[in-house]
Design a protein around this motif. Structure first.
Motif, PDB file in Angstrom:
ATOM      1  N   ALA A  37       0.833  -1.208   0.000  1.00 40.91           N
ATOM      2  CA  ALA A  37       0.000   0.000   0.000  1.00 40.91           C
ATOM      3  C   ALA A  37       0.866   1.255   0.000  1.00 40.91           C
ATOM      4  O   ALA A  37       1.967   1.278   0.558  1.00 40.91           O
ATOM      5  CB  ALA A  37      -0.916  -0.008   1.217  1.00 40.91           C
ATOM      6  N   GLU A  38       0.373   2.287  -0.649  1.00 38.33           N
ATOM      7  CA  GLU A  38       1.083   3.556  -0.727  1.00 38.33           C
ATOM      8  C   GLU A  38       0.261   4.648  -0.056  1.00 38.33           C
ATOM      9  O   GLU A  38      -0.959   4.548   0.050  1.00 38.33           O
ATOM     10  CB  GLU A  38       1.360   3.922  -2.191  1.00 38.33           C
ATOM     11  N   GLN A  39       0.955   5.652   0.389  1.00 39.75           N
ATOM     12  CA  GLN A  39       0.286   6.776   1.037  1.00 39.75           C
ATOM     13  C   GLN A  39      -0.574   7.524   0.028  1.00 39.75           C
ATOM     14  O   GLN A  39      -0.099   7.888  -1.056  1.00 39.75           O
ATOM     15  CB  GLN A  39       1.334   7.721   1.637  1.00 39.75           C
ATOM     16  N   GLN A  40      -1.833   7.710   0.383  1.00 37.55           N
ATOM     17  CA  GLN A  40      -2.738   8.430  -0.509  1.00 37.55           C
ATOM     18  C   GLN A  40      -2.491   9.932  -0.393  1.00 37.55           C
ATOM     19  O   GLN A  40      -2.175  10.446   0.672  1.00 37.55           O
ATOM     20  CB  GLN A  40      -4.185   8.108  -0.159  1.00 37.55           C
ATOM     21  N   ALA A  41      -2.658  10.582  -1.533  1.00 38.27           N
ATOM     22  CA  ALA A  41      -2.464  12.040  -1.545  1.00 38.27           C
ATOM     23  C   ALA A  41      -3.577  12.715  -0.755  1.00 38.27           C
ATOM     24  O   ALA A  41      -4.710  12.231  -0.692  1.00 38.27           O
ATOM     25  CB  ALA A  41      -2.448  12.551  -2.984  1.00 38.27           C
ATOM     26  N   VAL A  42      -3.242  13.825  -0.136  1.00 38.79           N
ATOM     27  CA  VAL A  42      -4.219  14.592   0.624  1.00 38.79           C
ATOM     28  C   VAL A  42      -5.241  15.201  -0.341  1.00 38.79           C
ATOM     29  O   VAL A  42      -4.896  15.663  -1.440  1.00 38.79           O
ATOM     30  CB  VAL A  42      -3.524  15.692   1.434  1.00 38.79           C
ATOM     31  N   LEU A  43      -6.495  15.162   0.070  1.00 38.30           N
ATOM     32  CA  LEU A  43      -7.558  15.701  -0.773  1.00 38.30           C
ATOM     33  C   LEU A  43      -7.325  17.196  -1.010  1.00 38.30           C
ATOM     34  O   LEU A  43      -7.149  17.966  -0.074  1.00 38.30           O
ATOM     35  CB  LEU A  43      -8.921  15.487  -0.093  1.00 38.30           C
ATOM     36  N   LYS A  44      -7.320  17.572  -2.291  1.00 31.16           N
ATOM     37  CA  LYS A  44      -7.114  18.973  -2.653  1.00 31.16           C
ATOM     38  C   LYS A  44      -8.465  19.670  -2.756  1.00 31.16           C
ATOM     39  O   LYS A  44      -9.325  19.269  -3.533  1.00 31.16           O
ATOM     40  CB  LYS A  44      -6.362  19.083  -3.969  1.00 31.16           C
ATOM     41  N   VAL A  45      -8.646  20.677  -1.970  1.00 26.90           N
ATOM     42  CA  VAL A  45      -9.905  21.418  -1.932  1.00 26.90           C
ATOM     43  C   VAL A  45      -9.699  22.767  -2.616  1.00 26.90           C
ATOM     44  O   VAL A  45      -8.754  23.499  -2.280  1.00 26.90           O
ATOM     45  CB  VAL A  45     -10.373  21.622  -0.473  1.00 26.90           C
ATOM     46  N   PRO A  46     -10.563  23.101  -3.549  1.00 23.56           N
ATOM     47  CA  PRO A  46     -10.451  24.424  -4.213  1.00 23.56           C
ATOM     48  C   PRO A  46     -10.498  25.553  -3.192  1.00 23.56           C
ATOM     49  O   PRO A  46     -11.106  25.433  -2.127  1.00 23.56           O
ATOM     50  CB  PRO A  46     -11.656  24.450  -5.153  1.00 23.56           C
ATOM     51  N   ALA A  47      -9.872  26.627  -3.551  1.00 24.98           N
ATOM     52  CA  ALA A  47      -9.745  27.740  -2.617  1.00 24.98           C
ATOM     53  C   ALA A  47     -11.082  28.336  -2.230  1.00 24.98           C
ATOM     54  O   ALA A  47     -11.228  28.884  -1.131  1.00 24.98           O
ATOM     55  CB  ALA A  47      -8.838  28.814  -3.229  1.00 24.98           C
ATOM     56  N   ASP A  48     -12.096  28.253  -3.122  1.00 22.97           N
ATOM     57  CA  ASP A  48     -13.388  28.869  -2.818  1.00 22.97           C
ATOM     58  C   ASP A  48     -14.334  27.924  -2.071  1.00 22.97           C
ATOM     59  O   ASP A  48     -15.497  28.263  -1.841  1.00 22.97           O
ATOM     60  CB  ASP A  48     -14.060  29.349  -4.100  1.00 22.97           C
ATOM     61  N   LEU A  49     -13.876  26.745  -1.684  1.00 21.51           N
ATOM     62  CA  LEU A  49     -14.683  25.790  -0.931  1.00 21.51           C
ATOM     63  C   LEU A  49     -14.085  25.558   0.460  1.00 21.51           C
ATOM     64  O   LEU A  49     -12.880  25.717   0.671  1.00 21.51           O
ATOM     65  CB  LEU A  49     -14.778  24.457  -1.674  1.00 21.51           C
ATOM     66  N   HIS A  50     -14.969  25.183   1.389  1.00 22.36           N
ATOM     67  CA  HIS A  50     -14.512  24.884   2.745  1.00 22.36           C
ATOM     68  C   HIS A  50     -13.904  23.477   2.810  1.00 22.36           C
ATOM     69  O   HIS A  50     -14.439  22.530   2.238  1.00 22.36           O
ATOM     70  CB  HIS A  50     -15.674  24.977   3.730  1.00 22.36           C
ATOM     71  N   SER A  51     -12.801  23.371   3.521  1.00 14.74           N
ATOM     72  CA  SER A  51     -12.169  22.054   3.705  1.00 14.74           C
ATOM     73  C   SER A  51     -12.970  21.242   4.723  1.00 14.74           C
ATOM     74  O   SER A  51     -13.402  21.793   5.742  1.00 14.74           O
ATOM     75  CB  SER A  51     -10.738  22.233   4.205  1.00 14.74           C
ATOM     76  N   PRO A  52     -13.202  19.940   4.481  1.00 16.40           N
ATOM     77  CA  PRO A  52     -13.972  19.126   5.429  1.00 16.40           C
ATOM     78  C   PRO A  52     -13.187  18.924   6.738  1.00 16.40           C
ATOM     79  O   PRO A  52     -11.965  19.054   6.776  1.00 16.40           O
ATOM     80  CB  PRO A  52     -14.146  17.794   4.685  1.00 16.40           C
ATOM     81  N   ASP A  53     -13.928  18.634   7.796  1.00 16.43           N
ATOM     82  CA  ASP A  53     -13.297  18.341   9.088  1.00 16.43           C
ATOM     83  C   ASP A  53     -12.728  16.923   9.069  1.00 16.43           C
ATOM     84  O   ASP A  53     -13.407  15.973   8.680  1.00 16.43           O
ATOM     85  CB  ASP A  53     -14.315  18.476  10.216  1.00 16.43           C
ATOM     86  N   TYR A  54     -11.480  16.790   9.491  1.00 15.34           N
ATOM     87  CA  TYR A  54     -10.829  15.490   9.532  1.00 15.34           C
ATOM     88  C   TYR A  54     -10.720  15.017  10.987  1.00 15.34           C
ATOM     89  O   TYR A  54     -10.431  15.793  11.887  1.00 15.34           O
ATOM     90  CB  TYR A  54      -9.424  15.549   8.909  1.00 15.34           C
ATOM     91  N   SER A  55     -10.957  13.723  11.184  1.00 20.02           N
ATOM     92  CA  SER A  55     -10.801  13.130  12.512  1.00 20.02           C
ATOM     93  C   SER A  55      -9.451  12.435  12.612  1.00 20.02           C
ATOM     94  O   SER A  55      -9.001  11.780  11.666  1.00 20.02           O
ATOM     95  CB  SER A  55     -11.928  12.114  12.771  1.00 20.02           C
ATOM     96  N   GLY A  56      -8.820  12.590  13.770  1.00 22.85           N
ATOM     97  CA  GLY A  56      -7.527  11.942  13.975  1.00 22.85           C
ATOM     98  C   GLY A  56      -7.625  10.638  14.740  1.00 22.85           C
ATOM     99  O   GLY A  56      -6.615  10.120  15.233  1.00 22.85           O
TER     100      GLY A  56
END
Length: 366
Positions: A37-56
């Motif tokens: 398995a490889e590390q998945q790229a971080v989701l890229k969010v357009p600048a005009d949209l809100h980034s979703p909340d991530y749980s740790g």
């Protein structure tokens, strides 16, 4: 021919299955595809949209600086961790201590604690036929000779290999004694290791495997120590139950006393049984000083025939004291009144028969 081929094939399958099952006990079961398995790229969010909340909640912790990055997949052992077993009365382990160390508190005053631990360790090594390379009691360090284990002796019946499989270990045992001498720690450390398989020799161990070796040998020493204590307790119990010879004499202060033909550690618990049998209640006692504070509650005729005369009982129902003293391999027992004044010789002689009758009886109830 076909039957012979089938038999050989069957044995080969069994052998391979046995080897794989031994490996499975040490490694995780199932697929190891996750290693690809490889590390998945971080989701890229357009600048005009809100980034979703991530749980740790499911984030994996970062590896420490000293972590071994090779311990993945089949190289990672899933065996349960080895634990130091405090089997001996008065022993304990310290929470969070990762070394192979056990602490002992003195519960038997018959010999110094450090001497008892060393004697038990030396007895274990002798029993196992393991030599001692060096031993310095003053420095508290003992280094063993090579402990050799022929793995071929444990091989399965289907193992047809002629290759030599042998492990050799040398350990250093060190002892830390508290200044008061009644608490000591025994520590085991693997000094050298060799594993020979055919012509291949392996001398390096992972930290987890090294600790497993250290804890394993320490637990064997602890188990031997506990076994010796149980044997000694059984021996002492048998001696206490046996009748003891007693004669009239004088204690170290010159007072009339009973002299018991047994050591202090045997005569003391035996006396407690005799006193109970003769109608005494022990109110207080101090083995270190040999003093007992007792109350006499009245005679039992089946035991106290020698304590009676025409005038009645020789002892009044009252409080008394006893002094027990060491006299080499013998023990003195001195009866005293409540003011610590020893009985007169004629009174001691009068009560002698009744006391001897109880002290000499075999299989006295415990």
């Amino acid at each position: 021919m076909n039957k012979s081929l089938a038999l050989v094939s069957g044995l080969l399958v069994v052998a391979l299955t046995g080897c794989s099952s031994q490996m499975e006990r040490k490694t995780a079961s199932g697929s190891y595809e996750y290693l690809k398995a490889e590390q998945q790229a971080v989701l890229k969010v357009p600048a005009d949209l809100h980034s979703p909340d991530y749980s740790g909640d499911y984030e994996l912790p970062q590896l420490g600086a000293g972590a071994d990055h090779s311990l993945i997949g089949r190289e990672l052992s899933v065996q349960s961790p080895t634990l130091v077993l405090p089997l001996v009365a008065g022993s304990r382990v310290e929470d969070g201590n990762q070394s192979a160390t056990i602490w002992f508190d003195q519960v038997d005053d018959s010999q110094p604690l450090n001497q008892a631990i060393w004697n038990s360790l030396l007895a274990y090594l002798e029993q196992q036929g393991i030599g001692v390379e060096s031993f310095d009691p003053e420095a508290g360090v003992l280094v063993t000779d090579w402990m050799v284990q022929d793995m071929g002796e444990d091989a399965s019946w289907y193992d047809f290999s002629d290759e030599t499989h042998q492990t050799e270990r040398r350990f250093e045992f060190s002892m830390e004694v508290k200044p008061h001498g009644r608490t000591a720690a025994l520590h085991a450390e693997l000094k050298d290791y060799r594993e020979t398989l055919g012509e291949d020799v392996k001398s390096d161990l992972l930290a987890m495997q090294e600790r497993r070796e250290e804890v394993d040998v320490l637990n064997k020493v602890i188990n031997h120590y506990e076994y010796q204590i149980r044997l000694e307790d059984s021996r002492r119990l048998a001696q206490i139950r046996q009748g003891l010879n007693t004669e009239l004499g004088y204690d170290s202060d010159g007072a009339a006393a009973f002299i018991v033909n047994a050591g202090y550690d045997i005569a003391w618990p035996r006396l407690l049984l005799v006193l109970r049998k003769l109608g005494f209640d022990v109110k207080d006692l101090d083995k270190s000083t040999g003093l007992l504070f007792v109350t006499y509650n009245g005679a039992d005729e089946s035991w106290w025939k020698g304590w009676f005369s025409d005038d009645g009982e020789l002892l009044e129902q009252d409080d008394y004291r006893l002094r027990v003293g060491k006299m080499g391999e013998k023990t003195s027992i001195t009866f005293m009144n409540n003011e610590s004044k020893p009985f007169e010789p004629n009174v001691v002689a009068d009560i002698y028969d009744a006391f001897v009758e109880a002290m000499s009886q075999d299989n006295l109830d415990i």
